[in-house]
Scaffold this motif. Structure first.
Motif, PDB file in Angstrom:
ATOM      1  N   CYS A  98       0.837  -1.192   0.000  1.00  0.00           N
ATOM      2  CA  CYS A  98       0.000   0.000   0.000  1.00  0.00           C
ATOM      3  C   CYS A  98       0.869   1.237   0.000  1.00  0.00           C
ATOM      4  O   CYS A  98       1.723   1.404   0.856  1.00  0.00           O
ATOM      5  CB  CYS A  98      -0.902  -0.008   1.224  1.00  0.00           C
ATOM      6  SG  CYS A  98      -1.933   1.448   1.318  1.00  0.00           S
ATOM      7  N   ALA A 147      -0.715   4.289  -0.187  1.00  0.00           N
ATOM      8  CA  ALA A 147      -1.689   5.368   0.019  1.00  0.00           C
ATOM      9  C   ALA A 147      -1.079   6.509   0.830  1.00  0.00           C
ATOM     10  O   ALA A 147      -1.292   7.681   0.525  1.00  0.00           O
ATOM     11  CB  ALA A 147      -2.915   4.829   0.738  1.00  0.00           C
ATOM     12  N   HIS A 159      -8.495   4.185   5.351  1.00  0.00           N
ATOM     13  CA  HIS A 159      -7.925   3.367   4.277  1.00  0.00           C
ATOM     14  C   HIS A 159      -7.147   2.172   4.845  1.00  0.00           C
ATOM     15  O   HIS A 159      -7.393   1.026   4.478  1.00  0.00           O
ATOM     16  CB  HIS A 159      -7.008   4.242   3.414  1.00  0.00           C
ATOM     17  CG  HIS A 159      -6.341   3.521   2.288  1.00  0.00           C
ATOM     18  ND1 HIS A 159      -6.781   3.592   0.994  1.00  0.00           N
ATOM     19  CD2 HIS A 159      -5.262   2.702   2.262  1.00  0.00           C
ATOM     20  CE1 HIS A 159      -6.007   2.848   0.219  1.00  0.00           C
ATOM     21  NE2 HIS A 159      -5.071   2.294   0.978  1.00  0.00           N
ATOM     22  N   HIS A 189      -7.892  -2.047   4.893  1.00  0.00           N
ATOM     23  CA  HIS A 189      -7.039  -3.188   4.532  1.00  0.00           C
ATOM     24  C   HIS A 189      -7.094  -4.268   5.606  1.00  0.00           C
ATOM     25  O   HIS A 189      -7.160  -5.457   5.307  1.00  0.00           O
ATOM     26  CB  HIS A 189      -5.580  -2.734   4.374  1.00  0.00           C
ATOM     27  CG  HIS A 189      -5.294  -2.048   3.078  1.00  0.00           C
ATOM     28  ND1 HIS A 189      -5.794  -2.488   1.876  1.00  0.00           N
ATOM     29  CD2 HIS A 189      -4.523  -0.968   2.787  1.00  0.00           C
ATOM     30  CE1 HIS A 189      -5.353  -1.699   0.907  1.00  0.00           C
ATOM     31  NE2 HIS A 189      -4.585  -0.768   1.433  1.00  0.00           N
ATOM     32  N   HIS A 200      -7.488  -2.612  -2.647  1.00  0.00           N
ATOM     33  CA  HIS A 200      -7.766  -1.290  -3.205  1.00  0.00           C
ATOM     34  C   HIS A 200      -8.960  -1.310  -4.160  1.00  0.00           C
ATOM     35  O   HIS A 200      -9.236  -2.321  -4.796  1.00  0.00           O
ATOM     36  CB  HIS A 200      -6.532  -0.769  -3.954  1.00  0.00           C
ATOM     37  CG  HIS A 200      -5.416  -0.412  -3.023  1.00  0.00           C
ATOM     38  ND1 HIS A 200      -4.101  -0.730  -3.269  1.00  0.00           N
ATOM     39  CD2 HIS A 200      -5.433   0.231  -1.840  1.00  0.00           C
ATOM     40  CE1 HIS A 200      -3.362  -0.287  -2.273  1.00  0.00           C
ATOM     41  NE2 HIS A 200      -4.133   0.296  -1.386  1.00  0.00           N
TER      42      HIS A 200
HETATM   43 ZN   LIG Z   1      -3.759   0.816   0.537  1.00  0.00          ZN
END
Ligand SMILES: [Zn+2]
Length: 863
Positions: free
Chosen positions: A444, A446, A485, A489, A495
């Protein structure tokens, strides 16, 4: 990670082979050494004879400290060496091994919190030895099917270790084995990353595992799991690359790994199988006895949530998912973090659970630490070289998919943007590179993406002299979203890069309308930050709640369905645009994978092309002001320089977003006959493709694209630190930066996959023909100036583009191109040859001669 898995397999096979070959040799050697003494190591074919004088367990552990738990451990109080008890009822039983890096160095890809995955192993007794054998969990055989009798055919389990029984207690059914070999080597998992074939000899590498320096740092034993933190020390007498400042001594590098041996859960957990319309992390299982075209029994990763009151429509769970805010977390963030986690309770209510998520704070005097797998912890660190701004891994029972534990790692740098100063100027960096292997599904970035978005937001706010309150709002919204976010997970969700098209640009600039909402259909997206050009219309910057897709996905994963039909009914809603799904494997950041431009990162709104153009205007308007507004008296120009880099990035992303619509194909993953479903593939309309091409012509390729305000370049200076100015010459290299943005678009438009798709999709509805696309592109790059003066940016672009056409025809990658794309490349080269007759100033004449020479030489080689 894929390499790692392969290498891990290789490693296991090596261990396996060594066990095969070395054991008899050792047995021989020992026989010789002992002369006439009775064999201690038995030849496999002979039954074990009774020994007359057996050692007692109590004798062997008398100088050791006993640590009771799932596997009782004895640690010698003088030498620290370890022994381990195996009980009779643990033989032939399965356990789970899970490992996590407790502390490491980023250079070696082993950093705090990184999960090493979980696997199932069995303990077996073989004569006088105890074996630890990895089990294969990738296949299913219907037990009713006679084929299941051959289920072991060509499936290799991995014997990780075979340890001699030192003593046994027949009455209690106990075996004692030495455990140093088990834990002080890479028995359970490969820690040292393998060298990849293309790796530079200059790259940082770990030395050899030192048997004398490697040690057990701590042992924590519980009824259902045994945890050991092992400090692996890799030594090398001399090293070329000593690593960053975080590596204190490049010759001796420690990687601390937490190993957990976990009892196989025996509970009422119900397996849920994956559906391609929803995005969960999965463990892949193939049904080897099925004749179906899709013999998949892929296990969704989810928590074992059970209603306290099974008859109630909404009930609290028997055991909620409890999160602990680590005591290292800054006080001012704790409330926001808690609020963000609890947003998921809204989704769980749709699945029938009240208060599914509970948030507590780790007391300062807690007697457990965040590495304790019994606690799900929102961790907070400030690493010297942070690998990410956030990371939300979970670990599962590989046999069922049940999530057994999870953590969220947060890096302070996410808010300081410290590491981004240099990176934004690195034209070649591809921080979004993604390895699409299944093992890597939990990667990830993000946090990294949002850190960049936030720096952009801050630059805009400062350039437009908005109030400081806006800066606080950006940070607040950023934190809310990052936590939602990452926690998403840990609930099993991967995603959803299809989520950012929920609202129109008008709606996004309506603060009242979007207040408190999710700006995308899913917080599992990587969208652009919501910033309005008209600063009076600014609403929230990021999602303040989980999105409609998130709620639907949680319902699929966690609802206790009364029937298969009820579950299918829920899944059949997937045709609704707000429930659409596409993950990293579908998205268009790379030209190698995705084909649907709506599944992309850095985009926003249901008019992504229009929004991208609007964003370019916003970047240009911000750029006008940064020199006056982002410079503080008495300070260096570091902040201005960083802002310039961030703005360039944002501009570049807008170009990338537009480019994906050219040759794009919309994908519909609904099942046949599903309500609201259309055909799987529908090419993007001619109108939108043309719009994207015009956008690129005007904002990415035109002679005045990327124009900066006068006098700005003179100030793009980084601050020196001590002796250093950073890598390479310090000047800002503007032409490189601009060309790299143009390249990122050209690389996609002229990618073999894109050109093939454009041609193929003409067969199923694409109206923007290959010849027209390539002709339009050629015109966009030459028409405006080829008959007069060509500025230095355009010279760069035109040469780059011409070289790409030549590459298509006679370069190393030419075999990857379809023939009609090559024909068009040749056609365009000849056209450029004609257009580029020498004219204009000296630089332009030289440039055109250069173009012509390149083309003339290339044409000679075309066969
Ligand atoms: Zn992510």
């Amino acid at each position: 990670m894929k390499h790692q898995k392969l290498s891990a397999l290789k490693f296991l096979s090596v261990v396996f082979l060594m066990t095969l070959f070395l054991t008899p040799l050792n047995a021989e050697a020992q026989k010789k050494k002992r002369g006439k003494k009775k064999d201690q190591v038995e030849a496999p074919a002979k039954p074990a004879p009774k020994k007359s004088k057996e050692k007692k367990i109590s004798d062997l552990v008398k100088s050791s400290k006993k640590i009771e738990g799932l596997f009782t451990m004895y640690q010698d109080t003088v030498t620290g060496s370890l022994q381990m008890l195996i009980s009779e009822d643990q033989i032939d039983k399965e356990f789970i091994h899970f490992n996590q890096v407790a502390d490491g160095v980023l250079e070696a890809g082993r950093f705090r919190g990184a999960y090493g995955g979980s696997k199932v192993f069995k303990i077996e007794k073989y004569f006088n030895k105890i074996e630890f054998v990895t089990q294969n969990t990738s296949f299913y055989f219907d037990p009713e099917n006679p084929l299941s009798k051959s289920k072991d055919a060509n499936i290799s389990n991995g014997i990780m270790e075979s340890v001699k029984i030192e003593a046994q207690d027949e009455n209690k059914g106990l075996y004692l084995i030495k455990a140093d070999g088990l834990f002080l080597s890479e028995t359970f998992s490969q820690i040292k990353p393998p060298r990849s074939p293309g790796q530079s000899p200059m790259a940082f590498k770990l030395g050899n595992l030192s048997k004398t320096k490697t040690k057990v740092n701590s042992i924590r034993n519980y009824d259902k799991n045994t945890n050991l933190v092992v400090e692996y020390v890799y030594s090398s007498p001399s090293v070329l690359n000593r690593g960053s400042n975080a590596v204190t001594d490049g010759r001796n590098v420690s990687i601390k790994v937490l190993h957990s041996l976990i009892e196989m859960p025996d509970n009422d957990y119900e397996i849920r199988y994956d559906d391609p319309r929803v995005g969960y992390f999965t463990t892949q299982v193939t049904d080897q006895t099925s004749t179906s075209a899709t013999p998949y029994r892929d296990l969704v990763h989810r928590w074992n949530l059970k209603k306290k009151d099974p008859n109630a429509a909404i009930s609290e769970p028997v055991k909620p998912i409890t999160w602990w805010i680590e005591n290292t977390t800054p006080m001012e963030w704790r409330k926001t973090i808690k609020n963000a986690v609890l947003q998921w309770n809204v989704a769980f209510e749709k699945a029938g659970f009240k208060n599914a998520m509970v948030v507590k704070t780790q007391p300062d005097d807690a007697d457990w630490d965040a590495g304790d797998i019994r606690y799900n912890v929102l961790r907070w660190t400030s690493s010297p070289r942070p690998p990410f701004g956030g990371y939300g891994p979970s670990f599962v029972n590989p046999k069922t998919g049940q999530i057994l534990g999870a953590d969220v790692m947060l890096e302070f740098v996410h808010f300081s943007g410290r590491v981004l100063v240099g990176k934004v100027f690195d034209a070649d960096i591809n921080e979004e590179a993604f390895d699409f292997s299944n093992e890597n599904q939990m990667r990830c970035s993000a946090g990294y993406l949002m850190a960049k978005n936030t720096l952009f937001g801050q630059a805009v706010v400062r350039a437009f002299e908005d109030s400081d309150l806006e800066l606080e709002k950006i940070l607040h919204d950023n934190m809310m979203r990052l936590i939602m976010h990452e926690v998403g997970h840990t609930l099993g969700l991967n995603h959803n890069m299809r989520g950012s098209q929920l609202f129109s640009p008008e709606e996004l600039s309506n603060p009242e309308l979007i207040k408190g909402k999710s700006l995308s259909t899913s917080v599992m997206e990587y969208p652009a930050i919501n910033i309005t050009r008209d600063r009076s219309k600014q609403g929230i910057y990021y999602d303040n709640a989980v999105g409609p897709y998130d709620e639907w996905a949680i319902e699929f994963g966690y609802k206790d369905f009364s029937s298969e039909a009820e579950k299918q009914e829920l899944l059949n809603k997937s045709a609704q645009p707000k429930l659409a799904f596409g993950n990293d494997a579908d998205d268009m950041r790379s030209s190698n994978r995705g084909i649907d431009p709506r599944v992309n990162i850095y985009d926003l709104s249901n008019d992504a092309i229009g929004y991208a153009i609007d964003r370019i205007h916003l970047v240009n308007e911000t750029m006008e002001n940064i020199k006056t507004k982002l410079v503080t008296e008495g300070k260096s120009y570091q902040e201005l320089t960083r802002a310039y880099g961030i703005l360039q990035r944002e501009y570049r992303n807008s170009g990338t977003t537009m480019s994906r619509y050219i040759g794009g194909v919309y994908v519909d993953r609904t099942m046949a006959g599903q309500e609201g479903g259309t055909q799987p593939y529908t090419p993007v309309s001619l109108e939108d493709q043309k719009r994207a091409m015009n956008g690129l012509r005007k904002y990415i390729f035109s002679p005045n694209a990327f124009e900066a305000p006068k006098g700005l370049y003179n100030y793009l200076a980084r601050q020196r630190r001590g002796f250093n100015l950073g890598a390479g010459p310090e000047d800002p290299k503007i032409h490189n930066l601009v060309l790299s943005s143009q390249q990122s678009v050209l690389n996609h438009l002229l990618h073999p996959n894109t050109l093939q798709r454009i041609t193929d999709s003409e067969l199923y509805g694409n109206k923007y023909k290959l010849s027209t696309v390539m002709n339009d592109l050629n015109n966009a790059i030459f028409r405006a100036d080829i008959y007069g003066n060509v500025n230095s940016f355009r010279q760069n672009l035109q040469l780059e583009y011409t070289n790409k056409l030549i590459e298509m025809l006679i370069g190393k990658s030419s075999s990857r191109y379809i023939n009609n794309a090559k024909s068009m490349a040749l056609y365009n080269l000849k056209k450029i040859r004609t257009m580029a007759s020498p004219s204009g100033n000296i630089a332009s004449i030289a440039h055109k001669q250069h173009l012509r020479t390149l083309i003339d030489n290339a044409l000679k080689e075309v066969k």
